[in-house]
Every structure is written in C-alpha cells, then in structure tokens.
Design a protein around this motif. Sequence first.
Motif, PDB file in Angstrom:
ATOM      1  N   VAL A 164       0.811  -1.308   0.071  1.00 41.24           N
ATOM      2  CA  VAL A 164       0.062  -0.012  -0.009  1.00 41.24           C
ATOM      3  C   VAL A 164       0.809   1.233   0.104  1.00 41.24           C
ATOM      4  N   SER A 165       2.225   0.987  -0.333  1.00 40.44           N
ATOM      5  CA  SER A 165       3.125   2.256  -0.318  1.00 40.44           C
ATOM      6  C   SER A 165       3.055   3.255   0.874  1.00 40.44           C
ATOM      7  N   LEU A 166       3.523   2.572   2.075  1.00 41.24           N
ATOM      8  CA  LEU A 166       3.402   3.389   3.481  1.00 41.24           C
ATOM      9  C   LEU A 166       4.596   2.753   4.152  1.00 41.24           C
ATOM     10  N   SER A 167       5.023   3.663   4.939  1.00 42.54           N
ATOM     11  CA  SER A 167       5.965   3.142   5.849  1.00 42.54           C
ATOM     12  C   SER A 167       5.429   1.815   6.907  1.00 42.54           C
ATOM     13  N   ILE A 168       6.325   1.124   7.353  1.00 42.38           N
ATOM     14  CA  ILE A 168       5.865   0.030   8.395  1.00 42.38           C
ATOM     15  C   ILE A 168       5.161   0.739   9.701  1.00 42.38           C
ATOM     16  N   SER A 169       5.530   1.848  10.196  1.00 43.04           N
ATOM     17  CA  SER A 169       4.963   2.406  11.366  1.00 43.04           C
ATOM     18  C   SER A 169       3.557   3.016  10.894  1.00 43.04           C
ATOM     19  N   ALA A 170       3.426   3.658  10.003  1.00 46.45           N
ATOM     20  CA  ALA A 170       2.322   4.203   9.399  1.00 46.45           C
ATOM     21  C   ALA A 170       1.224   3.213   9.039  1.00 46.45           C
ATOM     22  N   CYS A 171       1.505   2.028   8.342  1.00 44.84           N
ATOM     23  CA  CYS A 171       0.861   1.063   8.051  1.00 44.84           C
ATOM     24  C   CYS A 171       0.254   0.337   9.457  1.00 44.84           C
ATOM     25  N   SER A 172       1.027   0.184  10.291  1.00 41.36           N
ATOM     26  CA  SER A 172       0.794  -0.579  11.538  1.00 41.36           C
ATOM     27  C   SER A 172      -0.175   0.399  12.337  1.00 41.36           C
ATOM     28  N   ARG A 173       0.001   1.703  12.301  1.00 41.62           N
ATOM     29  CA  ARG A 173      -1.253   2.603  12.970  1.00 41.62           C
ATOM     30  C   ARG A 173      -2.311   2.529  12.399  1.00 41.62           C
ATOM     31  N   ARG A 174      -2.283   2.447  10.854  1.00 39.09           N
ATOM     32  CA  ARG A 174      -3.705   2.178  10.393  1.00 39.09           C
ATOM     33  C   ARG A 174      -4.353   0.933  10.616  1.00 39.09           C
ATOM     34  N   ILE A 175      -3.552  -0.175  10.461  1.00 38.65           N
ATOM     35  CA  ILE A 175      -4.076  -1.607  10.818  1.00 38.65           C
ATOM     36  C   ILE A 175      -4.754  -1.518  12.448  1.00 38.65           C
ATOM     37  N   GLN A 176      -4.017  -0.796  13.342  1.00 36.41           N
ATOM     38  CA  GLN A 176      -4.569  -0.557  14.672  1.00 36.41           C
ATOM     39  C   GLN A 176      -5.742   0.232  14.800  1.00 36.41           C
ATOM     40  N   ARG A 177      -5.788   1.198  13.984  1.00 31.88           N
ATOM     41  CA  ARG A 177      -7.003   2.021  13.867  1.00 31.88           C
ATOM     42  C   ARG A 177      -8.138   1.377  13.303  1.00 31.88           C
ATOM     43  N   LEU A 178      -8.002   0.553  12.140  1.00 31.49           N
ATOM     44  CA  LEU A 178      -9.185  -0.361  11.755  1.00 31.49           C
ATOM     45  C   LEU A 178      -9.617  -1.277  12.617  1.00 31.49           C
ATOM     46  N   GLU A 179      -8.610  -1.952  13.536  1.00 25.51           N
ATOM     47  CA  GLU A 179      -9.011  -3.116  14.272  1.00 25.51           C
ATOM     48  C   GLU A 179      -9.812  -2.157  15.486  1.00 25.51           C
ATOM     49  N   GLU A 180      -9.333  -1.256  16.161  1.00 26.74           N
ATOM     50  CA  GLU A 180     -10.119  -0.422  17.015  1.00 26.74           C
ATOM     51  C   GLU A 180     -11.458   0.026  16.551  1.00 26.74           C
ATOM     52  N   GLY A 181     -11.505   0.286  15.404  1.00 27.83           N
ATOM     53  CA  GLY A 181     -12.697   0.989  14.785  1.00 27.83           C
ATOM     54  C   GLY A 181     -13.783  -0.049  14.468  1.00 27.83           C
ATOM     55  N   GLY A 182     -13.262  -1.505  14.733  1.00 30.24           N
ATOM     56  CA  GLY A 182     -14.375  -2.699  14.449  1.00 30.24           C
ATOM     57  C   GLY A 182     -14.451  -3.095  13.179  1.00 30.24           C
ATOM     58  N   TYR A 183     -13.499  -2.856  12.213  1.00 28.19           N
ATOM     59  CA  TYR A 183     -13.751  -3.136  10.889  1.00 28.19           C
ATOM     60  C   TYR A 183     -13.047  -4.490  10.831  1.00 28.19           C
ATOM     61  N   VAL A 184     -12.083  -4.832  11.555  1.00 28.32           N
ATOM     62  CA  VAL A 184     -11.436  -6.146  11.775  1.00 28.32           C
ATOM     63  C   VAL A 184     -11.867  -6.767  12.983  1.00 28.32           C
ATOM     64  N   ALA A 185     -13.089  -7.609  12.881  1.00 26.28           N
ATOM     65  CA  ALA A 185     -13.404  -8.520  13.872  1.00 26.28           C
ATOM     66  C   ALA A 185     -12.774  -9.096  14.708  1.00 26.28           C
ATOM     67  N   ARG A 186     -12.021  -9.999  14.012  1.00 25.80           N
ATOM     68  CA  ARG A 186     -10.827 -11.113  14.361  1.00 25.80           C
ATOM     69  C   ARG A 186     -10.040 -11.329  13.470  1.00 25.80           C
ATOM     70  N   ARG A 187      -9.000 -12.041  13.654  1.00 21.98           N
ATOM     71  CA  ARG A 187      -8.232 -12.773  12.672  1.00 21.98           C
ATOM     72  C   ARG A 187      -8.168 -14.358  13.001  1.00 21.98           C
ATOM     73  N   VAL A 188      -8.392 -15.091  11.913  1.00 22.17           N
ATOM     74  CA  VAL A 188      -8.453 -16.435  12.208  1.00 22.17           C
ATOM     75  C   VAL A 188      -7.809 -17.118  11.030  1.00 22.17           C
ATOM     76  N   ALA A 189      -7.437 -18.592  11.151  1.00 21.01           N
ATOM     77  CA  ALA A 189      -6.917 -19.453  10.208  1.00 21.01           C
ATOM     78  C   ALA A 189      -8.058 -20.160   9.635  1.00 21.01           C
ATOM     79  N   VAL A 190      -7.949 -20.171   8.453  1.00 16.89           N
ATOM     80  CA  VAL A 190      -9.244 -20.963   7.683  1.00 16.89           C
ATOM     81  C   VAL A 190      -8.488 -22.329   7.104  1.00 16.89           C
ATOM     82  N   LEU A 191      -9.302 -23.321   7.834  1.00 17.99           N
ATOM     83  CA  LEU A 191      -8.649 -24.683   7.783  1.00 17.99           C
ATOM     84  C   LEU A 191      -9.066 -25.427   6.399  1.00 17.99           C
ATOM     85  N   ASP A 192      -8.374 -26.427   5.899  1.00 16.75           N
ATOM     86  CA  ASP A 192      -8.749 -27.119   4.679  1.00 16.75           C
ATOM     87  C   ASP A 192      -9.895 -28.252   5.185  1.00 16.75           C
ATOM     88  N   ARG A 193     -11.052 -28.110   4.722  1.00 15.63           N
ATOM     89  CA  ARG A 193     -12.026 -29.184   5.103  1.00 15.63           C
ATOM     90  C   ARG A 193     -11.944 -30.455   4.706  1.00 15.63           C
TER      91      ARG A 193
END
Length: 154
Positions: A28-57
Amino acid sequence: MLDDRDRKILRLLQEDAGLSVAAIADEVSLSISACSRRIQRLEEGGYVARRVAVLDRRKMGVPTTVFALIKTATHNDGWIDEFRRVISAIPEIVEAHRVTGSVDYILKIVLPSAEHYDTVYKQIVRQISLFDVSASISMEILKSGLALPVNYAE
C-alpha cells in the motif's frame, strides 16, 4: 472515514491475516509504522472483527456440506434462546440463519459424509421440539469464501 489505502489493507488482511505489517506496508506504499497505525485504527474501529486461520475441510475430514431447513411451531424468545444453545453446542453446525420464506431457519452443517447427518439431526431433535426438518446435500461448491466487499465501508 476509510480511504483507498484502508480498503486495500482490509482486502489484503482478508486474503491472508498472517501477512506481516512490512508486506502490507509495501503493497500500500506506506512506511511500516504508518501502516501499523492504520491497521490498529481499523481494528479499534471494529472493521477487523478478528483474525482466524481457515482450515482445509478435506484435511479436517469434513468435506460434505448439508443444509438443514427447519420449520418450528414455536417462535417465542425462550424457544429461540434454547435453539441457539442447542445448535451452538454442535461443532458440525458452522452457520445458522433465521430466514424469511417457507422455512424458519437454515443450518449449514459440515460432515465427514452424508451418512453422518443423522447423528447431528438426532442431537438436535432430542433436545428441542421442531415442526419439520428437511435437508439438502451440497453436490458442488460453486463459490466459497469469507472475504467481504470492502467498497461499502465508510
């Protein structure tokens, strides 16, 4: 308010939640720290509900999908709470929807084979009263995924 970079970050996280912040930042052409802050903001804003592993059925031994169509004669809060408790305790039931139309609920059930459906059916009907239950076996998955469209988020 989300911008195009936020949406791209969300798309990338949906594709692979295990991506490093450095890999996402590069995409996304950002610095690591700026990207990290955006991800944190998205998580805190509820856009990312959780992170999961999708298993092979198939590797997990549950390649068969059965959709149970349920009609009930009871629609009070107590019955619905009990129904929710019953189906929540059965791990093979991976989705449950209250729907409009000729049935009241649709359950998505993953199983080792179609024959195993009877076991789940009995677990349900032994615990709660139902008016009618029918089932359809999925013959082929035409589309499957967990990714949501990100262009509607504000």
